[in-house]
Design a protein around this motif. Structure first.
Motif, PDB file in Angstrom:
ATOM      1  N   THR A  35      -8.458  -2.202   7.061  1.00  0.00           N
ATOM      2  CA  THR A  35      -9.433  -1.878   8.021  1.00  0.00           C
ATOM      3  C   THR A  35     -10.655  -1.194   7.006  1.00  0.00           C
ATOM      4  O   THR A  35     -10.441  -0.649   6.135  1.00  0.00           O
ATOM      5  N   VAL A  36     -11.699  -1.865   7.127  1.00  0.00           N
ATOM      6  CA  VAL A  36     -12.904  -1.306   6.318  1.00  0.00           C
ATOM      7  C   VAL A  36     -13.945  -0.507   7.367  1.00  0.00           C
ATOM      8  O   VAL A  36     -14.284  -0.931   8.445  1.00  0.00           O
ATOM      9  N   THR A  37     -14.415   0.704   6.959  1.00  0.00           N
ATOM     10  CA  THR A  37     -15.327   1.624   7.612  1.00  0.00           C
ATOM     11  C   THR A  37     -16.688   1.990   6.368  1.00  0.00           C
ATOM     12  O   THR A  37     -16.251   2.135   5.397  1.00  0.00           O
ATOM     13  N   GLY A  38     -17.372   2.329   7.118  1.00  0.00           N
ATOM     14  CA  GLY A  38     -18.761   2.831   6.188  1.00  0.00           C
ATOM     15  C   GLY A  38     -19.969   2.533   6.627  1.00  0.00           C
ATOM     16  O   GLY A  38     -19.996   2.283   7.913  1.00  0.00           O
ATOM     17  N   THR A  39     -20.844   2.878   5.989  1.00  0.00           N
ATOM     18  CA  THR A  39     -22.449   2.715   6.328  1.00  0.00           C
ATOM     19  C   THR A  39     -22.966   1.409   5.522  1.00  0.00           C
ATOM     20  O   THR A  39     -22.562   1.367   4.210  1.00  0.00           O
ATOM     21  N   ASN A  40     -24.099   1.096   5.850  1.00  0.00           N
ATOM     22  CA  ASN A  40     -24.878   0.205   5.258  1.00  0.00           C
ATOM     23  C   ASN A  40     -25.488   1.286   3.817  1.00  0.00           C
ATOM     24  O   ASN A  40     -25.816   2.353   4.239  1.00  0.00           O
ATOM     25  N   GLY A  79       0.594  -5.506  -2.109  1.00  0.00           N
ATOM     26  CA  GLY A  79      -0.413  -6.050  -1.451  1.00  0.00           C
ATOM     27  C   GLY A  79      -1.777  -5.993  -2.675  1.00  0.00           C
ATOM     28  O   GLY A  79      -1.666  -4.783  -3.147  1.00  0.00           O
ATOM     29  N   LYS A  80      -2.552  -6.809  -2.635  1.00  0.00           N
ATOM     30  CA  LYS A  80      -3.630  -6.849  -3.307  1.00  0.00           C
ATOM     31  C   LYS A  80      -5.032  -6.968  -2.548  1.00  0.00           C
ATOM     32  O   LYS A  80      -5.026  -7.844  -1.690  1.00  0.00           O
ATOM     33  N   VAL A  81      -5.910  -5.676  -2.796  1.00  0.00           N
ATOM     34  CA  VAL A  81      -7.024  -5.604  -2.308  1.00  0.00           C
ATOM     35  C   VAL A  81      -8.104  -6.282  -3.092  1.00  0.00           C
ATOM     36  O   VAL A  81      -8.287  -5.950  -4.219  1.00  0.00           O
ATOM     37  N   SER A  82      -8.712  -7.322  -2.393  1.00  0.00           N
ATOM     38  CA  SER A  82      -9.780  -8.035  -3.184  1.00  0.00           C
ATOM     39  C   SER A  82     -11.122  -7.990  -2.334  1.00  0.00           C
ATOM     40  O   SER A  82     -11.213  -7.670  -1.371  1.00  0.00           O
ATOM     41  N   GLN A 121     -15.823  -3.345 -11.160  1.00  0.00           N
ATOM     42  CA  GLN A 121     -15.640  -4.708 -11.165  1.00  0.00           C
ATOM     43  C   GLN A 121     -16.856  -5.516 -10.745  1.00  0.00           C
ATOM     44  O   GLN A 121     -17.266  -5.039  -9.371  1.00  0.00           O
ATOM     45  N   THR A 122     -17.046  -6.371 -11.267  1.00  0.00           N
ATOM     46  CA  THR A 122     -18.283  -7.363 -10.883  1.00  0.00           C
ATOM     47  C   THR A 122     -17.980  -7.971  -9.875  1.00  0.00           C
ATOM     48  O   THR A 122     -16.722  -8.697  -9.800  1.00  0.00           O
ATOM     49  N   ILE A 123     -18.560  -8.114  -8.700  1.00  0.00           N
ATOM     50  CA  ILE A 123     -18.326  -9.024  -7.559  1.00  0.00           C
ATOM     51  C   ILE A 123     -18.998 -10.256  -7.652  1.00  0.00           C
ATOM     52  O   ILE A 123     -20.057 -10.387  -8.078  1.00  0.00           O
ATOM     53  N   THR A 124     -18.240 -11.234  -7.157  1.00  0.00           N
ATOM     54  CA  THR A 124     -18.775 -12.662  -7.298  1.00  0.00           C
ATOM     55  C   THR A 124     -18.575 -12.952  -5.731  1.00  0.00           C
ATOM     56  O   THR A 124     -18.444 -12.561  -4.773  1.00  0.00           O
ATOM     57  N   LEU A 125     -19.086 -14.498  -5.723  1.00  0.00           N
ATOM     58  CA  LEU A 125     -18.955 -15.071  -4.583  1.00  0.00           C
ATOM     59  C   LEU A 125     -17.476 -15.603  -4.220  1.00  0.00           C
ATOM     60  O   LEU A 125     -17.101 -15.893  -2.974  1.00  0.00           O
ATOM     61  N   THR A 126     -16.564 -15.094  -5.021  1.00  0.00           N
ATOM     62  CA  THR A 126     -15.125 -15.607  -4.848  1.00  0.00           C
ATOM     63  C   THR A 126     -14.491 -14.117  -5.045  1.00  0.00           C
ATOM     64  O   THR A 126     -15.033 -13.402  -5.650  1.00  0.00           O
ATOM     65  N   ASP A 127     -13.152 -14.012  -4.518  1.00  0.00           N
ATOM     66  CA  ASP A 127     -12.506 -12.917  -4.563  1.00  0.00           C
ATOM     67  C   ASP A 127     -12.176 -12.362  -5.890  1.00  0.00           C
ATOM     68  O   ASP A 127     -12.020 -13.228  -6.630  1.00  0.00           O
ATOM     69  N   VAL A 128     -12.500 -11.131  -5.928  1.00  0.00           N
ATOM     70  CA  VAL A 128     -11.999 -10.613  -7.395  1.00  0.00           C
ATOM     71  C   VAL A 128     -11.098  -9.392  -6.881  1.00  0.00           C
ATOM     72  O   VAL A 128     -11.325  -8.400  -5.997  1.00  0.00           O
ATOM     73  N   VAL A 168     -17.296  -8.356   1.351  1.00  0.00           N
ATOM     74  CA  VAL A 168     -16.042  -9.003   2.120  1.00  0.00           C
ATOM     75  C   VAL A 168     -14.736  -8.326   1.523  1.00  0.00           C
ATOM     76  O   VAL A 168     -14.813  -8.688   0.293  1.00  0.00           O
ATOM     77  N   PHE A 169     -14.089  -7.491   2.115  1.00  0.00           N
ATOM     78  CA  PHE A 169     -12.646  -6.971   1.574  1.00  0.00           C
ATOM     79  C   PHE A 169     -11.497  -7.770   2.145  1.00  0.00           C
ATOM     80  O   PHE A 169     -11.468  -7.859   3.489  1.00  0.00           O
ATOM     81  N   THR A 170     -10.588  -8.245   1.422  1.00  0.00           N
ATOM     82  CA  THR A 170      -9.408  -8.699   1.995  1.00  0.00           C
ATOM     83  C   THR A 170      -8.153  -8.183   1.219  1.00  0.00           C
ATOM     84  O   THR A 170      -8.200  -7.579   0.316  1.00  0.00           O
ATOM     85  N   ILE A 171      -6.923  -8.420   2.066  1.00  0.00           N
ATOM     86  CA  ILE A 171      -5.534  -7.895   1.349  1.00  0.00           C
ATOM     87  C   ILE A 171      -4.847  -9.059   1.573  1.00  0.00           C
ATOM     88  O   ILE A 171      -4.883  -9.793   2.477  1.00  0.00           O
ATOM     89  N   GLY A 172      -3.947  -9.320   0.443  1.00  0.00           N
ATOM     90  CA  GLY A 172      -2.947 -10.433   0.418  1.00  0.00           C
ATOM     91  C   GLY A 172      -1.963 -10.116  -0.467  1.00  0.00           C
ATOM     92  O   GLY A 172      -1.911  -9.029  -1.064  1.00  0.00           O
ATOM     93  N   PRO A 173      -0.939 -11.340  -0.634  1.00  0.00           N
ATOM     94  CA  PRO A 173       0.296 -11.105  -1.426  1.00  0.00           C
ATOM     95  C   PRO A 173      -0.351 -10.883  -3.063  1.00  0.00           C
ATOM     96  O   PRO A 173      -1.485 -11.442  -3.330  1.00  0.00           O
TER      97      PRO A 173
END
Length: 174
Positions: A35-40, A79-82, A121-128, A168-173
């Motif tokens: 779950t992601v919260t925060g402000t712009n 879990g890995k948060v990307s 970590q530098t953020i790209t268009l693909t998950d990091v 966009v934050f995701t969690i996965g294996p």
């Protein structure tokens, strides 16, 4: 009345039980939540007041601009948060977004660990990959994991405009 009995060889019963148990644990293991919260966050670059001046190179949000709540179920699970960004059509590729974890947040799990992500970590268009959570003997659940955002690459060579992007934050294996 006639009774019908079903006879199953013990070896097959074990295989069926093991298969069902394996499917059950695989399904549970896949149930990670984030779950992601925060402000712009809005960066205001200063005006150029004289020839030859340039913008300052790097801007940082507050240390807890974004708060994450993440959990991984079951013992010996992880879990890995990307993170990646989605830009709008006016995003300039010279602008560089970075994120880092500025704390561990809170957890009630004694034997759980949260590792990585404390350096930008530098953020790209693909998950990091940003960080990992490991649960040893129980549900691994962390709340209020603070995330800081950094923007660099602002320059007089980039046209004056409003640029925005979505993280966009995701969690996965793992």
């Amino acid at each position: 009345m006639k009774a019908y009995y079903i006879s199953i060889n013990k070896r097959y019963l074990f295989k069926i039980s093991f298969a069902l148990l394996f499917i059950f644990f695989c399904e549970l293991k896949a149930q990670r939540t984030l779950t992601v919260t925060g402000t712009n966050w809005a960066v205001t670059a200063p005006s150029i007041t004289e020839a030859g001046s340039n913008y300052s190179g790097t801007y940082e949000s507050s240390a807890n601009q974004i708060l994450l709540m993440a959990s991984v179920p079951l013992a010996l699970s992880s879990g890995k948060v990307s993170v990646h960004y989605e830009s709008n059509p006016t995003w300039n590729s010279n602008l560089i977004l970075r994120t880092k974890r500025t704390g561990d947040g809170t957890t009630i799990c004694v034997l759980c660990t949260i590792t990585g992500g404390t350096a930008y970590q530098t953020i790209t268009l693909t998950d990091v990959e940003l960080f990992r959570i490991t649960a040893v003997l129980a549900l691994g659940s962390y709340s209020n994991i603070p995330i800081q955002v950094q923007l660099s690459g602002i320059s007089v060579t980039i046209p004056a405009a409003n640029y925005n992007s979505k993280l966009v934050f995701t969690i996965g294996p793992i």
